[in-house]
Design a protein around this motif. Structure first.
Motif, PDB file in Angstrom:
ATOM      1  N   ASP A 230     -11.444  23.142  34.695  1.00 29.76           N
ATOM      2  CA  ASP A 230     -12.384  22.622  35.431  1.00 29.76           C
ATOM      3  C   ASP A 230     -13.872  22.940  35.224  1.00 29.76           C
ATOM      4  N   VAL A 231     -14.571  22.027  35.215  1.00 32.74           N
ATOM      5  CA  VAL A 231     -16.032  22.509  34.265  1.00 32.74           C
ATOM      6  C   VAL A 231     -17.126  21.687  35.116  1.00 32.74           C
ATOM      7  N   VAL A 232     -18.406  22.132  35.128  1.00 31.37           N
ATOM      8  CA  VAL A 232     -19.569  21.577  35.317  1.00 31.37           C
ATOM      9  C   VAL A 232     -20.447  21.612  34.504  1.00 31.37           C
ATOM     10  N   TYR A 233     -21.510  20.552  34.270  1.00 34.38           N
ATOM     11  CA  TYR A 233     -22.251  20.362  33.108  1.00 34.38           C
ATOM     12  C   TYR A 233     -23.805  20.712  33.399  1.00 34.38           C
ATOM     13  N   VAL A 234     -24.524  21.391  32.885  1.00 38.64           N
ATOM     14  CA  VAL A 234     -25.961  21.455  33.381  1.00 38.64           C
ATOM     15  C   VAL A 234     -26.729  21.233  31.697  1.00 38.64           C
ATOM     16  N   ALA A 235     -27.697  20.535  31.940  1.00 37.14           N
ATOM     17  CA  ALA A 235     -28.534  20.123  30.782  1.00 37.14           C
ATOM     18  C   ALA A 235     -30.248  20.306  30.851  1.00 37.14           C
TER      19      ALA A 235
END
Length: 1002
Positions: A230-235
């Motif tokens: 499980d991941v979440v992306y921040v850019a």
């Protein structure tokens, strides 16, 4: 010894197939003793033999070298007998057999940095760079990455399988698996950067910072052998517009995911799951840090903060990841103060449980009762409750969190040890099951051979006696029961230590911590709850000692109700009333069903609680469904007659009659709460109780009046309205009219006066306070507004007066009211005569257009004038849109129009009349179903309003708490108040459309 007997002694099961493999040419030249010595340590010797022969066929030299090395032989066969998938990896890439090494005394620990460097190097990226770019791009890079990943996975599996105590080694394995996964993400992201650089330019892509935030088990560094990551992306982007930033950021995230999961010559590793991102599947894949913060400030639900408990910057830009962690942490640790915290956490747990297929529940290691999720749920909830003030609890992984909770005094030491041991054991079983095929599963195998192999692979290398499938099953079941008990008690048992001295090793929370725990679990008055717990557990009496044992479970059941504070208070009062009653304590100890029922009604019903407090002996009904069957009218009437014969004094007789009615109300309500009665059965049982009470009161009134003067008349009480239809709810008035017939030769004026005295005394007996009082009584109010001429008419009329009135002056609304007239009490012959009199009135031969218009006019007037000022028509249960009144007026109009010609319509019940209208083709079946559902739900909600609050209300509740309580009573699950609201508004809107079409002809 024959070969078959030898194979059996070594644990083989498929003897024929194994004999064929033993005769394979690949085994020629190998020492049989060494071969069987290797197979002896394999969890599944059949599988180990087959994989060994196939490996020899691929690379005899490499395999032979491992086999001939005594130190490497056992690790090789342990691996081949526990993992078919990793055996096949070595067949594809035999050069990696070098990872099968002799087990050292101290197993090496591979660091995060070493794994990151190894996997980045496999794709040609420089591990020294913060955001490296792969030297090799495209499909070949992904292939190399997957091979390198599996090499390290195989190395770890060998160390794990060769460890003497897998339960002790579990945290190291889980941590290394998570580090290996994040290294794979980092390497795959490097490849994605290289590939996108060819599209957008390397400089442009380099300006995009992407942080990969690991969630769940990967975030906590407690990953399984095979699991979604499980991941979440921040850019963030330097001088890039939002569109370009989003496009490149999404491309990087998508490319990274493809690198580990897309089809290829080397099989995929695992799926990258980004569904825990803001707005889930419907949300943007990639967001800026500020966008994340705004979402969690304004829209996030409680379960999302629980998920963020394990969030960790795992790959990508480390500085951006660190800022994400710092920005999100305050939301996580303040979440227990949010409104609806408890409901949100429990709803998340229920969703998981509800999604288990029924045929899998008994085999679930993770999601089922007593499984891993119970441990995790327990630990995470305690962390969220107490971690706001105690930073030592802010550990991501479960094992460390259990240790911190124990060290901080939030879990007793013995409970913490048991919970830690159980969690590790279940995780080892999960790992071994997944290792076999490298498939994501949490189900215990059913096949005995697979169970036996699981038993052998999970016990460690020091076990000298091969464990059986049965021994594994028994140990697993013991562990499940232990986890279930701990899950139920850990929240509550420490609270008892604040009130009573238990065992020295048990934890005693501070007052602040105890109250925080109670508040987080739904108790609105934690201080008051602690006082109740102290009162219940104080002292050394038998009752207090038993309640110390029971309260951990009872407190949990109260917390599952709508008002746990009321439940605990009610339980305290009830326990004090019943004292040391042996049956009460025995019921609580021996009957889980009775204790759970008691907790449910005490925390969800003021109506039942009030009645139980003054009739505590009725608590014994909770332990027997047979005791909750309502008494029939005949049974109640027989009892009333017996009471009146022994207690002829009017005050004592009516007191006993009212006590019988109160007892039956309580019995019906408890049976209703236990789903033992349908809604029509509740209405009929309540109507029987009212009828018996009114009949008894009539006899008492006649005895009083006729005892003072000569009897001049007979009196009959006719039920009207919902009482006549036997469709009442708790707290309903008794709609009646009175009829009398003078005795032959009696003076009519005197008979009228005597009849008035009887009915006046009847009403007084049922409503005036008794001496001594009937405590917590629900008084039966008599309503005579449906009599001829309404409130302006005579309270009681003679049969001849009724005959003349209906012949000359009767209005259409009175004919409509008579549709539900039914004899309730009094002279049977007079009742039959009255029914014969009114049948032509209520079943007219021709209602006519004038009658139809008048009914429509009155209905419109009722809607405009009788709806309370300010009431929302869509929420009024009686007079609102598509509610009770609409259904009943439509049914009654059709009865007036057709009952003369259709005898099946000559019924008092609304539901029975609806069914008859459908059967006779006077209403479409789909309309009948819709009207029935609307009427039934509105009736159920009216009843629930009384049950929940102890007061009647004709409005669908608007407060969340009241709506939740009503929804529970109506059969909805926890947290479904809004679902009930939506169902009611939708159903009544459709019901109103049906009503208007058939009633007004729209």
């Amino acid at each position: 010894m024959s070969l078959n007997r030898k194979l059996i002694s070594y644990g083989f099961t498929d003897l024929e197939k194994s004999r064929r493999f033993l005769g394979a040419p690949e085994l020629q030249g190998l020492n049989d003793d060494d071969l069987f010595a290797g197979l002896a340590v394999a969890a599944d010797p059949d599988l180990a033999l087959q994989s060994f022969v196939r490996l020899l066929a691929v690379d005899r030299r490499a395999v032979g070298a491992a086999f001939s090395d005594q130190g490497r032989r056992a690790p090789l066969f342990r691996l081949l007998g526990a993992s078919e998938a990793l055996g096949e990896f070595l067949m594809r890439h035999p050069r990696h057999l070098d990872v099968v090494r002799p087990a050292p005394a101290v197993l090496p620990v591979v660091t995060q940095e070493e794994l990151r460097a190894a996997l980045l190097s496999s794709v040609g990226a420089d591990p020294a760079e913060a955001n490296p770019v792969a030297g090799v791009g495209g499909i070949e890079a992904y292939r190399r990455l997957r091979v390198a990943y599996r090499r390290h996975l195989t190395d770890l599996a060998v160390r794990d399988l060769c460890h003497c105590a897998p339960v002790d080694y579990l945290p190291v394995v889980a941590r290394e698996l998570a580090d290996l996964a994040t290294a794979a993400l980092e390497a795959s992201l490097a490849v994605a950067r290289a590939d996108l650089g060819e599209v957008y330019g390397a400089d442009t892509v380099a300006r995009v910072k992407l942080a990969v935030i690991a969630m769940g088990k990967c975030g906590a560094r407690e990953l399984n052998y095979i699991s979604d990551v499980d991941v979440v992306y921040v850019a963030e982007g330097e001088d890039l517009d939002d569109s370009t930033l989003t496009r490149i950021g999404t491309g990087l995230a998508s490319g990274m995911s493809r690198g580990v999961y897309s089809p290829g010559t080397e099989p995929a590793l695992w799926e990258v799951d980004a569904n825990l991102r803001p707005e889930g599947k419907d949300g943007q894949l990639v967001r800026t840090l500020q966008s994340h913060v705004s979402y969690y400030q304004r829209w996030a639900k409680t379960w999302e903060f629980q998920a963020l408990l394990k969030a960790r910057a795992a790959a990508g830009d480390p500085e951006l990841g660190r800022r994400y962690e710092e920005a999100i942490a305050p939301f996580v640790w303040a979440s227990s103060q949010r409104e609806g915290f408890v409901e949100g956490v429990r709803a998340m747990r229920r969703r998981v449980t509800d999604n288990i297929p029924r045929d899998e529940e008994a085999r679930q290691l993770k999601l089922g009762p007593g499984g891993l999720r119970d441990v995790e749920f327990t630990v995470q909830l305690l962390q969220l409750v107490h971690g706001r003030l105690d930073e030592s609890l802010r550990a991501r992984d479960t094992v460390s969190a259990i240790g911190a909770l124990s060290a901080g005094g939030y879990i007793g030491r013995s409970d913490a040890l048991d919970l830690d041991d159980a969690y590790r054991y279940l995780r080892v079983l999960e790992h071994r099951i997944q290792l076999m095929q490298m498939r994501r599963t949490h189900l215990m195998p059913e096949d005995e051979t697979a169970l036996r192999a699981l038993a052998r692979s999970s016990e460690g290398c020091m076990v000298t006696v091969r464990p059986s499938a049965q021994s594994l099953h028994d140990k697993w079941q013991r562990t499940r029961k232990l986890v279930k008990r701990l899950h139920e008690s850990i929240f509550y048992r420490p609270l008892l230590n604040n009130a009573a001295t238990l065992q020295p090793e048990d934890v005693q929370l501070t007052a602040e911590a105890a109250q925080a725990r109670l508040a987080a679990l739904g108790y609105q008055d934690p201080r008051g709850a602690m006082r109740h717990i102290e009162a219940l557990t104080g002292g050394l009496r038998r009752r207090a000692m038993l309640q110390k044992q029971l309260l951990p479970i009872l407190l949990a059941w109260f917390a599952d109700g709508v008002d746990p504070d009321a439940g605990l208070l009610g339980f305290r009062r009830l326990s004090e009333s019943l004292g040391e009653s042996h049956w009460y304590l025995g019921m609580l100890r021996d009957s889980n069903a009775a204790a759970e029922r008691l907790c449910a009604v005490l925390s969800s019903s003021r109506f039942i609680t009030d009645l139980l407090e003054v009739s505590p002996e009725s608590t014994k009904w909770l332990g027997s469904d047979a005791e909750l069957v309502p008494d029939t009218f005949d049974t109640q009437w027989q009892e009333i007659r017996s009471k009146m014969s022994r207690h002829p004094a009017p005050n004592e007789a009516i007191r006993l009659i009212r006590l019988i009615r109160r007892r039956e109300l309580l019995r019906i309500a408890i049976a209703d709460s236990s789903n033992l009665l349908s809604q029509p059965e509740v209405g009929e049982a309540l109507a029987d109780a009212d009828r018996a009470a009114i009949l008894g009161a009539l006899h008492v009134a006649e005895n009083q009046v006729f005892g003072q003067e000569e009897q001049l008349t007979h009196v009959v009480v006719m039920a009207m309205g919902r009482q006549g239809g036997r469709e009442i709810t708790y707290g309903s008035d008794a709609d009646v009219i009175y009829v009398h017939r003078p005795l032959p030769g009696a003076d009519e004026a005197a008979a009228q006066k005597q009849a008035e005295a009887v009915v006046a005394r009847l009403a007084a007996l049922l409503t005036q306070p008794c001496k001594p009082p009937v405590l917590a009584e629900r008084v039966l109010e008599i309503d005579t507004a449906l009599r001829p001429e309404g409130k302006q008419g005579a309270m009681v009329r003679s049969i001849s007066s009724y005959r003349e009135y209906y012949r000359r002056w009767s209005l259409v609304w009175e004919a409509q009211a008579l549709l539900r007239a039914r004899p309730l009490a009094g002279d049977d012959d007079l009742a039959a005569e009255f029914l014969a009199l009114i049948d032509p009135v209520r079943y007219p031969q021709d209602l006519g257009e004038t009658g139809v218009r008048e009914i429509r006019r009155i209905k419109a007037r009722v809607e405009s004038e009788r709806l309370p000022r300010g009431a929302d028509p869509s929420r009024h249960l009686k007079l609102g849109r598509g509610a009770l009144s609409d259904v009943e007026w439509l049914v009654q109009l059709l009865q007036l129009q057709h009952a003369h010609a259709v005898p099946a319509l000559r019924v008092q019940s609304t539901l029975a009349a609806l069914d008859a209208l459908g059967d006779e083709g006077l209403l479409p079946s789909e309309d009948v179903g819709l009207l029935r559902d609307s009427w039934t739900l509105a009736t159920r909600i009216r009843a629930a309003n009384v049950i929940w609050s102890g007061r009647g209300s004709d409005l669908l509740p608007s407060s969340r708490r009241d709506l939740e309580a009503v929804a529970r009573w109506c059969g909805y699950g926890p947290g479904s108040g809004s679902e009930l609201e939506e169902d009611y508004l939708r159903l009544t809107r459709r019901s109103r459309a049906v009503f208007e079409r058939h009633f007004y002809g729209y």
